[in-house]
Scaffold this motif. Structure first.
Motif, short mmCIF file in Angstrom:
data_model
loop_
_atom_site.label_atom_id
_atom_site.label_comp_id
_atom_site.label_asym_id
_atom_site.label_seq_id
_atom_site.Cartn_x
_atom_site.Cartn_y
_atom_site.Cartn_z
N LEU A 197 0.98 -1.44 0.12
CA LEU A 197 0.15 -0.08 -0.02
C LEU A 197 1.12 1.11 -0.02
N TYR A 227 -6.43 9.76 5.50
CA TYR A 227 -5.42 8.84 4.98
C TYR A 227 -5.52 7.54 5.79
N LEU A 257 -6.39 4.16 3.98
CA LEU A 257 -5.78 2.92 3.85
C LEU A 257 -6.56 1.78 4.56
N GLU A 314 -0.03 7.25 4.98
CA GLU A 314 -0.23 7.50 6.73
C GLU A 314 1.01 8.23 6.97
#
Length: 213
Positions: free
Chosen positions: A15, A128, A132, A19
């Motif tokens: 990913l 964020y 995610l 973050e």
């Protein structure tokens, strides 16, 4: 029956580090506000006093006393009508009160702006994190669908093998019965072949014995 064992492969997708980017952006924002100076604290205190009912009550009392004492007969008047000295006092008070209130408002606006920037950075970090989380949930759903498809394929193959065995059972049973009948007939024929000479010899012995009598 042969069972096929298929290994479930788990896909791991990297990913984006959103973050970490949000945390870096949040770290750039000041977490604590700067301490106000003495002038700023004084301006805040004066603005708080001016904008209160106590100040309005005291000011009304002073104004009524001032006007009453200067209009009451038999009392020395220090500011007769049109109360020029009173107007001068109010002019000075207004001249100093307005900048003090504006300074307090400006400082409060600066604090609100900094708080808004911090809240915005926190909201972006939360956004964020939610993004995610959605990506991870999508990956888990995709992985579960893949595993379910593999299980369904195994089940389908198992059902096909079971159906093939069920369909072939009557034919195998008939063939087995035919084989048993053939084997029985062969055994009977073999017994007759071996027993026939014995029977013939027994008949001869019986005839000889009857003639001897």
């Amino acid at each position: 029956m042969k069972t096929q064992k298929t290994s479930t492969t788990k896909t791991i997708v990297e990913l984006p580090h959103t973050e970490q980017h949000a945390s870096t952006e949040l770290s750039k924002q000041p977490h604590t506000l700067s301490q106000p100076t003495f002038g700023q604290r004084l301006a805040d205190a004066m603005a708080a006093k001016v904008g209160s009912w106590s100040f309005l009550t005291v000011q009304t009392g002073i104004l009524a006393t001032w006007v009453g004492m200067n209009m009451m007969p038999g009392v020395p008047h220090w500011d007769e009508q049109p109360f020029i000295l009173l107007n001068l006092v109010f002019s000075f008070a207004s001249a100093y009160t307005a900048p003090v209130v504006l300074m307090s408002q400006n400082r409060q606006s600066e604090e609100d702006r900094k708080n808004s920037e911090i809240d915005h950075a926190i909201n972006r970090k939360a956004a964020y994190g939610i993004e995610l989380l959605h990506e991870k949930i999508d990956q888990l759903e995709k992985q579960h669908r893949l595993e379910l498809a593999q299980l369904l394929e195994q089940q389908r193959q198992y059902l096909q093998e079971l159906r093939a065995n069920v369909n072939s059972t009557p034919q195998e049973k008939v063939e087995s019965e035919a084989l048993d009948n053939t084997t029985t007939n062969e055994v009977e024929n073999t017994n007759l072949i071996y027993l026939k000479p014995l029977l013939d010899s027994h008949k001869v012995v019986v005839k000889v014995a009857s003639k001897a009598k």
